[in-house]
Design an enzyme around this catalytic site. Structure first.
Site, PDB file in Angstrom:
ATOM      1  CG  ASN A  13      -1.696   1.220   1.442  1.00 27.36           C
ATOM      2  OD1 ASN A  13      -1.765   2.066   0.559  1.00 27.36           O
ATOM      3  ND2 ASN A  13      -2.317   1.351   2.611  1.00 27.36           N
ATOM      4  CE  LYS A  39      -0.162   3.236   4.727  1.00 31.03           C
ATOM      5  NZ  LYS A  39      -0.080   3.333   6.169  1.00 31.03           N
ATOM      6  CG  HIS A  44      -5.821   2.004   5.224  1.00 31.91           C
ATOM      7  ND1 HIS A  44      -5.321   2.987   6.033  1.00 31.91           N
ATOM      8  CD2 HIS A  44      -4.853   1.065   5.119  1.00 31.91           C
ATOM      9  CE1 HIS A  44      -4.083   2.654   6.397  1.00 31.91           C
ATOM     10  NE2 HIS A  44      -3.781   1.493   5.843  1.00 31.91           N
ATOM     11  CD  GLU A  76      -2.874   5.552   6.744  1.00 32.58           C
ATOM     12  OE1 GLU A  76      -2.842   5.500   5.501  1.00 32.58           O
ATOM     13  OE2 GLU A  76      -2.036   4.974   7.473  1.00 32.58           O
ATOM     14  CD  GLU A  93      -3.528  -2.533   7.442  1.00 30.81           C
ATOM     15  OE1 GLU A  93      -2.412  -2.762   6.991  1.00 30.81           O
ATOM     16  OE2 GLU A  93      -4.194  -1.533   7.138  1.00 30.81           O
ATOM     17  N   GLY A 121       2.487   2.202  10.820  1.00 27.58           N
ATOM     18  CA  GLY A 121       3.449   3.281  10.631  1.00 27.58           C
ATOM     19  C   GLY A 121       4.141   3.718  11.913  1.00 27.58           C
ATOM     20  CB  SER A 132       5.224  -1.833  11.962  1.00 22.74           C
ATOM     21  OG  SER A 132       4.818  -0.503  12.198  1.00 22.74           O
ATOM     22  N   GLY A 158       2.742  -1.160   4.303  1.00 22.51           N
ATOM     23  CA  GLY A 158       2.841   0.257   3.962  1.00 22.51           C
ATOM     24  C   GLY A 158       4.284   0.650   3.728  1.00 22.51           C
ATOM     25  N   GLY A 159       4.909   1.217   4.751  1.00 24.19           N
ATOM     26  CA  GLY A 159       6.265   1.768   4.636  1.00 24.19           C
ATOM     27  C   GLY A 159       7.263   0.868   3.924  1.00 24.19           C
TER      28      GLY A 159
HETATM   29  P1  PGA Z   1       2.795   0.197   7.673  1.00 25.74           P
HETATM   30  O1  PGA Z   1       1.337   0.425   7.031  1.00 25.74           O
HETATM   31  O2  PGA Z   1       3.321  -1.094   7.101  1.00 25.74           O
HETATM   32  O3  PGA Z   1       3.597   1.395   7.245  1.00 25.74           O
HETATM   33  O4  PGA Z   1       2.610   0.126   9.157  1.00 25.74           O
HETATM   34  C1  PGA Z   1       0.443  -0.638   6.855  1.00 25.74           C
HETATM   35  C2  PGA Z   1      -0.848  -0.143   6.262  1.00 25.74           C
HETATM   36  O5  PGA Z   1      -1.295   0.953   6.619  1.00 25.74           O
HETATM   37  O6  PGA Z   1      -1.478  -0.824   5.429  1.00 25.74           O
END
Ligand code: PGA
Length: 255
Positions: free
Chosen positions: A9, A11, A95, A97, A167, A173, A213, A234-235
């Site tokens: 993802n 983002k 999600h 966010e 999640e 994050g 994470s 994500g990251g």
């Molecule tokens: P992250 O994000 O791996 O940066 O924690 C995961 C996500 O929001 O899908």
């Protein structure tokens, strides 16, 4: 056999050039195999170019969001048909966010899930609790609400194709990961809940990803849990070598 699914993802990250470069690196992943499906969800504006780069490869592509109406005066939104049109197979919905920054509620998420299924786009339905909800012992109640409301009106047949991403919001994050045991405990709860909503065969078919994470150094232990069928990343999906490390861990976990 149910395939592990590792999906990036991106983002609101990358620019045109880095998005194409990342797709190019992803396409040549040596660890993606028949046992591990890989995917990427770039920002809307780069979908077409990423699709072009990924064409001919096994890497699938998804959108990060969509609106439930098929077309019309909805400034700033994109439809399921538009995502399909540019080559998406998936769409991330609900999600954290979207829920906590943009204020999306269960009803809106459910309308989107139903619209995606009706259009033939596979939803990745994200669910998970806030830190204060976990500390108050509400994890299962929150996850149950996200899933039962999110899948309301979704047929058994469509549900079998849905991906659930658990999640925990406090792990997204932040560098804090749920322990493999904590993740599996919630995944087990989700599997059981899906069995109650549908039936055990359907529940067994649904892939439940863990997200929050996920990194190459924690992926193997997480992906080795009995109820973890992949990761939403994500990251670490923004760095080709880190993402490759996660795919390799998933391949090892199921190999
Ligand atoms: P992250 O994000 O791996 O940066 O924690 C995961 C996500 O929001 O899908």
């Amino acid at each position: 056999m149910k395939k592990m699914f590792i999906c990036g993802n991106w983002k609101m990250n990358t620019d045109r050039r880095s998005a194409i470069a990342l797709a190019e690196a992803l396409k040549s992943s040596p660890s993606a195999s028949h046992a591990v499906e890989t995917g990427a969800c770039p920002p809307f504006v780069y979908l077409s170019e990423v699709a072009e780069m990924l064409s001919g490869s096994d890497v699938s592509m998804g959108g990060q969001n969509m609106y439930f109406e098929p077309e019309g005066a909805f400034t700033g939104e994109v439809s399921a048909a538009m995502l399909l049109d540019v080559g998406c197979r998936y769409v991330i919905l609900g999600h954290s966010e979207r829920r906590h920054v943009m204020g999306e509620g269960d009803d809106l998420v459910n309308r989107k899930v139903r619209a995606a299924c009706a259009a033939g786009l596979l939803p990745i339905l994200c669910v998970g609790e806030l830190l204060e909800e976990r500390e108050a012992g509400q994890t299962e109640a929150v996850v149950e609400r996200h899933i039962s409301r999110g899948l309301e009106g979704v047929s058994r047949e469509d549900a079998g194709e849905v991906v659930i991403a658990y999640e925990p919001v406090w792990a997204i994050g932040t560098g804090k990961t749920a322990t493999p045991g904590q993740a599996n405990e919630v995944h087990l709860f989700i599997r059981d809940l899906l069995g109650r909503i549908y039936d055990s065969d359907t529940a067994a078919k649904i892939r439940i990803q863990y997200g929050g994470s996920v990194k190459p150094d924690n992926a193997l232990e997480l992906m080795s849990q009995s109820e973890v069928d992949g990761a939403l990343v994500g990251g670490a999906s923004l760095k080709a070598d880190a993402f490759e490390g996660i795919i390799a861990a998933a391949a090892e976990a199921c190999g």
